[in-house]
Write a protein that holds these residues in place. Structure first.
Motif, mmCIF file in Angstrom:
data_model
loop_
_atom_site.group_PDB
_atom_site.id
_atom_site.type_symbol
_atom_site.label_atom_id
_atom_site.label_comp_id
_atom_site.label_asym_id
_atom_site.label_seq_id
_atom_site.Cartn_x
_atom_site.Cartn_y
_atom_site.Cartn_z
ATOM 1 N N ALA A 1 6.769 -7.748 -7.619
ATOM 2 C CA ALA A 1 6.242 -6.380 -7.613
ATOM 3 C C ALA A 1 5.571 -6.077 -6.271
ATOM 4 O O ALA A 1 5.677 -4.962 -5.742
ATOM 5 N N PHE A 2 4.884 -7.090 -5.729
ATOM 6 C CA PHE A 2 4.239 -6.975 -4.413
ATOM 7 C C PHE A 2 5.295 -6.678 -3.344
ATOM 8 O O PHE A 2 5.117 -5.785 -2.499
ATOM 9 N N LEU A 3 6.407 -7.411 -3.372
ATOM 10 C CA LEU A 3 7.476 -7.205 -2.396
ATOM 11 C C LEU A 3 8.080 -5.809 -2.529
ATOM 12 O O LEU A 3 8.321 -5.122 -1.526
ATOM 13 N N LYS A 4 8.336 -5.395 -3.741
ATOM 14 C CA LYS A 4 8.943 -4.083 -3.987
ATOM 15 C C LYS A 4 8.034 -2.964 -3.487
ATOM 16 O O LYS A 4 8.481 -2.006 -2.840
ATOM 17 N N GLN A 5 6.743 -3.079 -3.786
ATOM 18 C CA GLN A 5 5.784 -2.056 -3.384
ATOM 19 C C GLN A 5 5.750 -1.922 -1.858
ATOM 20 O O GLN A 5 5.775 -0.807 -1.315
ATOM 21 N N HIS A 6 5.717 -3.051 -1.155
ATOM 22 C CA HIS A 6 5.608 -2.988 0.300
ATOM 23 C C HIS A 6 6.942 -2.675 0.958
ATOM 24 O O HIS A 6 6.975 -2.123 2.072
ATOM 25 N N TYR A 7 8.039 -2.991 0.299
ATOM 26 C CA TYR A 7 9.340 -2.572 0.818
ATOM 27 C C TYR A 7 9.425 -1.050 0.832
ATOM 28 O O TYR A 7 9.873 -0.443 1.819
ATOM 29 N N GLU A 8 8.981 -0.424 -0.237
ATOM 30 C CA GLU A 8 9.001 1.042 -0.317
ATOM 31 C C GLU A 8 8.094 1.650 0.750
ATOM 32 O O GLU A 8 8.437 2.668 1.359
ATOM 33 N N LYS A 9 6.942 1.021 0.979
ATOM 34 C CA LYS A 9 6.032 1.515 2.016
ATOM 35 C C LYS A 9 6.673 1.377 3.403
ATOM 36 O O LYS A 9 6.557 2.278 4.249
ATOM 37 N N ALA A 10 7.343 0.247 3.630
ATOM 38 C CA ALA A 10 7.981 0.018 4.932
ATOM 39 C C ALA A 10 9.133 0.986 5.150
ATOM 40 O O ALA A 10 9.335 1.492 6.267
ATOM 41 N N VAL A 11 9.912 1.259 4.109
ATOM 42 C CA VAL A 11 11.012 2.219 4.207
ATOM 43 C C VAL A 11 10.469 3.601 4.566
ATOM 44 O O VAL A 11 10.996 4.292 5.451
ATOM 45 N N GLN A 12 9.412 4.011 3.881
ATOM 46 C CA GLN A 12 8.821 5.314 4.151
ATOM 47 C C GLN A 12 8.288 5.391 5.580
ATOM 48 O O GLN A 12 8.489 6.392 6.281
ATOM 49 N N LEU A 13 7.646 4.319 6.030
ATOM 50 C CA LEU A 13 7.106 4.289 7.383
ATOM 51 C C LEU A 13 8.236 4.365 8.414
ATOM 52 O O LEU A 13 8.118 5.083 9.426
ATOM 53 N N ALA A 14 9.333 3.657 8.163
ATOM 54 C CA ALA A 14 10.473 3.677 9.077
ATOM 55 C C ALA A 14 11.124 5.050 9.129
ATOM 56 O O ALA A 14 11.596 5.494 10.188
ATOM 57 N N GLN A 15 11.160 5.733 8.002
ATOM 58 C CA GLN A 15 11.742 7.074 7.964
ATOM 59 C C GLN A 15 10.869 8.075 8.711
ATOM 60 O O GLN A 15 11.374 8.956 9.415
ATOM 61 N N GLU A 16 9.560 7.939 8.563
ATOM 62 C CA GLU A 16 8.631 8.860 9.218
ATOM 63 C C GLU A 16 8.508 8.585 10.714
ATOM 64 O O GLU A 16 8.249 9.506 11.496
ATOM 65 N N HIS A 17 8.714 7.317 11.096
ATOM 66 C CA HIS A 17 8.556 6.920 12.506
ATOM 67 C C HIS A 17 9.743 6.048 12.898
ATOM 68 O O HIS A 17 9.618 4.817 13.002
ATOM 69 N N PRO A 18 10.915 6.651 13.110
ATOM 70 C CA PRO A 18 12.140 5.873 13.365
ATOM 71 C C PRO A 18 12.109 5.059 14.649
ATOM 72 O O PRO A 18 12.957 4.187 14.843
ATOM 73 N N TYR A 19 11.161 5.303 15.536
ATOM 74 C CA TYR A 19 11.051 4.553 16.781
ATOM 75 C C TYR A 19 10.366 3.195 16.574
ATOM 76 O O TYR A 19 10.321 2.375 17.491
ATOM 77 N N LEU A 20 9.821 2.933 15.374
ATOM 78 C CA LEU A 20 9.190 1.651 15.095
ATOM 79 C C LEU A 20 10.243 0.627 14.682
ATOM 80 O O LEU A 20 11.141 0.930 13.900
ATOM 81 N N ASN A 21 10.115 -0.581 15.186
ATOM 82 C CA ASN A 21 11.025 -1.663 14.800
ATOM 83 C C ASN A 21 10.407 -2.433 13.633
ATOM 84 O O ASN A 21 9.559 -3.298 13.815
ATOM 85 N N LEU A 22 10.867 -2.114 12.435
ATOM 86 C CA LEU A 22 10.345 -2.741 11.211
ATOM 87 C C LEU A 22 11.407 -3.592 10.526
ATOM 88 O O LEU A 22 11.295 -3.881 9.326
#
Length: 324
Positions: A294-315
């Protein structure tokens, strides 16, 4: 009652952002700054020659990136069963001549192209002492533990350091007209030179840098040296060798750098990035548990959202880790 001296930290007139490219070069303190910025997902290239301490080596290396210098076998020497370069840190040394040259020239090429498009160059100078190879009559960036009698040690005068860097800066601005430069002086104390000699060495660096900052409008000074030496002023902020600032000191310096280099928007983004990076570095007690999944899933969703909002970040590393 004040227990710390106050330093007036002037904000950069043009803040640093994640969309920009930063090349860092210089002493081991450069790598503290560079690693921190890299962890926070800034686009960073640091020390293409490895750690460099003094002005002559820094200037020569920067010019070699501009000129896209490629090294040949004649530029290397064989010592202690390794092929080595007087211009490079020992991390480039290798038992294979071909492997050493390949690593050096790949780094030269990467530095040439990165510097051409870089927005910022951060130079951290550590010492005014230079070493000249007696037989060849040339300065060396690293002695590679060769016998001391091979070299002559020399305290570089202020006017020579100014001339070296002045010429290099003109070449840098011609090569990359949008480049801006931040100078810092390393707070690492070179006690092997002696306390008095270390202070003379640092004083020459300070005079050199401030002369240049006052001359060029795209040069800035960040007081990393003064923050450790004059604000913290305590051996509890140094490592056991009493020479290198410890984690608390380097984080203090980075916090102050953030204050004057980043906007509030960038600081907010950094906070979110740090949460994602910290979560990735978390070591699970039971990786197969539902709680960890559940921890992995929660942070995967956060990372996806962050990557979408800031596509110049290498995540990519974080996304791959959380996705499993």
């Amino acid at each position: 009652m004040n227990f710390f001296a106050h330093i007036d930290l002037k904000p950069l007139p043009m803040p640093i952002t994640h969309q920009q490219k930063l090349l860092l070069i210089g002493s081991c303190f450069t790598e503290h700054i560079g690693n921190n910025l890299s962890d926070l997902k800034f686009n960073v290239l640091q020390n293409p020659n490895g750690i460099l301490f003094e002005t002559e080596s820094v200037a020569r290396s920067l010019v070699s990136y501009i000129q896209h210098k490629q090294y040949a076998a004649a530029d290397l020497f064989h010592y202690n069963e390794l092929w080595q370069s007087w211009d490079h840190h020992s991390r480039f040394s290798n038992p294979s001549l071909e492997a050493a040259l390949t690593a050096i020239n790949q780094s030269q090429t990467e530095a040439h192209h990165f510097l051409k498009d870089a927005d910022w160059l951060i130079i951290t100078l550590g010492s005014s002492f230079v070493y000249k190879l007696n037989d060849a009559g040339r300065f060396v960036a690293n002695c590679h533990k060769a016998p001391g009698q091979w070299f002559t040690k020399h305290l570089l005068p202020i006017d020579e350091q100014i001339a070296l860097l002045d010429n290099t800066i003109h070449q840098l601005f011609h090569f990359n007209p949008r480049l801006k430069i931040i100078f810092t002086i390393s707070p690492v104390r070179h006690l092997r030179d002696g306390v008095v000699e270390n202070n003379r060495s640092k004083a020459r660096l300070l005079e050199t840098v401030h002369h240049l900052v006052n001359k060029f409008d795209r040069l800035f000074y960040f007081p990393a040296y003064e923050l450790v030496i004059d604000v913290l002023r305590d051996y509890r902020f140094y490592d056991i060798d009493l020479a290198h600032p410890n984690y608390a000191a380097t984080q203090f310096v980075m916090d102050k750098f953030s204050e004057c280099a980043f906007t509030e928007e960038t600081k907010s983004l950094i906070k979110t990035i740090r949460q994602i990076v910290t979560a990735k570095n978390h070591k699970a007690f039971n990786p197969e548990s539902q709680q960890h999944q559940a921890f992995l899933k929660q942070h995967y969703e956060k990372a996806v959202q962050l990557a979408q909002e800031h596509p110049y970040l290498n995540l990519q590393d974080e996304l791959q880790y959380f996705k499993g």
